[in-house]
Structure formats: C-alpha cells, structure tokens
Design a protein around this motif. Structure first.
Motif, PDB file in Angstrom:
ATOM      1  N   GLU A   1       0.817  -1.219   0.000  1.00  0.00           N
ATOM      2  CA  GLU A   1       0.000   0.000   0.000  1.00  0.00           C
ATOM      3  C   GLU A   1       0.853   1.274   0.000  1.00  0.00           C
ATOM      4  OE1 GLU A   1      -3.065   2.051  -0.725  1.00  0.00           O
ATOM      5  OE2 GLU A   1      -3.466  -0.080  -0.337  1.00  0.00           O
ATOM      6  N   GLU A   2       1.954   1.258   0.716  1.00  0.00           N
ATOM      7  CA  GLU A   2       2.795   2.461   0.781  1.00  0.00           C
ATOM      8  C   GLU A   2       3.446   2.774  -0.562  1.00  0.00           C
ATOM      9  OE1 GLU A   2       6.888   0.362   2.506  1.00  0.00           O
ATOM     10  OE2 GLU A   2       5.537   1.424   3.878  1.00  0.00           O
ATOM     11  N   ARG A   3       3.438   1.820  -1.495  1.00  0.00           N
ATOM     12  CA  ARG A   3       4.017   2.036  -2.822  1.00  0.00           C
ATOM     13  C   ARG A   3       2.939   2.306  -3.872  1.00  0.00           C
ATOM     14  NH1 ARG A   3       7.544  -3.090  -4.107  1.00  0.00           N
ATOM     15  NH2 ARG A   3       7.854  -1.888  -6.035  1.00  0.00           N
ATOM     16  N   ARG A   4       1.718   2.599  -3.430  1.00  0.00           N
ATOM     17  CA  ARG A   4       0.591   2.728  -4.362  1.00  0.00           C
ATOM     18  C   ARG A   4       0.874   3.724  -5.495  1.00  0.00           C
ATOM     19  NH1 ARG A   4      -4.838   1.789  -5.048  1.00  0.00           N
ATOM     20  NH2 ARG A   4      -4.927   0.494  -3.170  1.00  0.00           N
ATOM     21  N   ALA A   5       1.352   4.913  -5.173  1.00  0.00           N
ATOM     22  CA  ALA A   5       1.579   5.931  -6.209  1.00  0.00           C
ATOM     23  C   ALA A   5       2.573   5.434  -7.251  1.00  0.00           C
ATOM     24  CB  ALA A   5       2.075   7.225  -5.571  1.00  0.00           C
TER      25      ALA A   5
END
Length: 313
Positions: free
Chosen positions: A298-302
């Motif tokens: 999730e923290e790498r979504r962008a």
C-alpha cells in the motif's frame, strides 16, 4: 486425513489486460472480482474473474505481461480449462453467443464423458464448457449484473486438462499424496477426482511425448487446489517435503495463504486456503472496481499505479 476440496483458482498469462477484461466480463459474463498486482512483481496487473464474490473454485486469474510472445504448444503443461454451465440448452446458448462475438469454437461434442463445447479466448487459451448436471461449487453465487442470463451463467471450474510425458508420475502425486481417486484410465488418458463423483475437482491427464510447451500469451501458469485453512496447508506442506519436492514454503497472499511446488513433469501446483477471500479489503457490491493492494504494498501505491496502464472497461 485431510482432503483436497477441488480447484481453488487457475492462473494464466495475458498480453493485454484491457482486451482480457473485455472478453471475460462482456463475452463470458464473469465478474471481475479483484484488480490487483502480481505480489512478486507489482509492475504487472493480476486480474481475477469469477462468481459474485470470487468464490474458491470459480476464479480465473491473469497476469498481464505486455511483452509476452506466442505460446508454442507442447507437453508438460496445463493445456485446457473446463468451465461448468447448467445444461445442454446452455451449450446451444453459448454456441450462438460465440458466433455473435466471433469467438473461435468447435461444434458441440463430448469431453471427459460430458456434453461439451470447446473454444479459445482471443489469445488462444484453450477452454471447454461442460454441462454440470447440477454439480457446481456449492457456494457459487449468481452475478446479477452479468451480461449472461442467470440460467446460462458459468458456474465455476470443471475438468482441468494437464498434458505430460510421464503420466504415472503425476498419477502417483495425485493419488498417493493428495488422495485423488482415479476414475478412468487408458494408455493415453487418465481422469482423477479430488472428491469422487464431483467434476469441480477433476483433473484430466493426457499422455504426450515431444517437446515441452513454451509459454506465452494464452498459456496456463499454474493450477491452485483448495484447502480449508492454514492448519491444513501446513499438513500439505509436510507431505510435499516428504515426497522430495521443493516447496516455496507458506506464502501469505493476503486474500489466501499458499504454497507452490512443481511435480515430476514440471507442472506448477499451488495449494491455497479458502479464506479470507476477496471481501477482506472490499465491499461485495464494489468488488473489482478499483486497484486493491495488499497492506505490504500500500505504501508504494503511487509508484505502482504510475507504471500501470488504465484498463478500458
């Protein structure tokens, strides 16, 4: 002893997620229940299609690999997927639908002792519709918004065909290790069922000598088979080790837990738990509408979304 409860899902390779999405949603009438990424390579989509909730036993999944070349057919590969439909009238409905949409198909025939209609998706993936005669995954749910009427909808996976050089080797793995029942056999073909008399756990093994298949778009990557929970998965992990197969160990895929191994012909099997399922991070009403990522991504979504091309609906 624990039992394998049938097929869980099956995973394939597509070159184009948008075209794949159109075929499996609009033509086959399945629900896209999860739009996520390959957890081992988040630069590629991983799409799941199935019944209303993506129940185990109904899931067809695809990895998008834009550079995928042609599949060169051969042996030591999973070579066809059976999909269950309610009746022989359904086969006629589907034959007419395939003609309307320009889908490559055969005439109505029989396959694994059932009325059947063979067809291919736009990338050459081989499939066959099979009359279920009332057999289907017990928790299968009608998808009310499907393009296909409820009375003819695909009810999940049936017979899965595997083609190998060494039929006895895979037969031993299925019967001696997993407890499948061998229900028929000749020199060229054997049929196995995880639950005797039930088609939703059936594997058709065909003997073929010659070169191994070279995978590409429209090829099948692996077959996942069902277990109830992690305790059962741990039991099967030990069985795989005892037979001398190399195992991935248990992997948490967030939507289920899995382990992977290759049997003696090189066929990749996954053993997957039924739960927690696709509603763990989405409401049933809105499944598959947006990109879902497991918590560790999730923290790498962008970054991940920037590398994915939007899917045309």
């Amino acid at each position: 002893m624990y039992k394998i409860n049938g097929h869980h899902h099956i995973s394939m390779i597509t070159k184009n997620a948008s075209k794949n999405n159109h075929f499996y949603k609009q033509v086959l009438g399945l629900r896209r229940v999860k739009m996520t990424v390959n957890q081992d390579d988040p630069s590629m989509y991983h799409l799941f299609y199935g019944d209303k909730t993506g129940s185990p036993g109904t899931e067809l999944s695809f990895f998008e690999i834009p550079r995928a070349g042609n599949t060169y057919r051969g042996t030591n590969a999973i070579t066809r997927i059976g999909l269950l439909v309610p009746s022989e009238d359904s086969l006629q409905y589907w034959k007419e639908r395939f003609e309307e949409y320009g889908v490559d198909h055969d005439e109505i025939t029989t396959y694994a002792n059932r009325p059947a209609l063979k067809f291919e998706d736009p990338e050459g993936l081989r499939l066959v519709l099979l009359v279920s005669n009332g057999e289907k995954v017990k928790h299968w749910k009608t998808w009310e918004k499907s393009e296909v009427p409820a009375g003819h909808q695909i009810q999940g996976m049936g017979s899965v065909e595997i083609t190998v050089r060494r039929l006895d080797k895979i037969a031993s793995t299925l019967t001696d290790m997993f407890g499948y029942t061998e229900v028929s056999r000749n020199d060229k073909e054997a049929i196995f069922q995880s639950i005797k008399g039930e088609v939703f756990g059936e594997i058709v093994v065909k003997y073929l000598d010659g070169p191994s298949e070279k995978p590409g778009r429209g090829s099948i990557h692996h077959l996942a088979i069902r277990v109830k929970n992690e305790a059962e998965l741990e039991f099967w992990e030990e069985q795989v080790k005892q037979r001398g197969f190399h195992s991935s160990g248990i992997v948490d895929r967030f939507y289920f837990k899995s382990l992977y191994f290759r049997e003696s012909n090189g066929i990749l099997f996954e053993i997957a738990t039924d739960g927690p399922g696709f509603t763990i991070d989405g409401e049933e009403e809105h499944l598959g509408e947006k990109l879902d990522l497991p918590p560790f991504l999730e923290e790498r979504r962008a970054e991940i979304e920037a590398k994915l091309s939007p899917i045309e609906e």
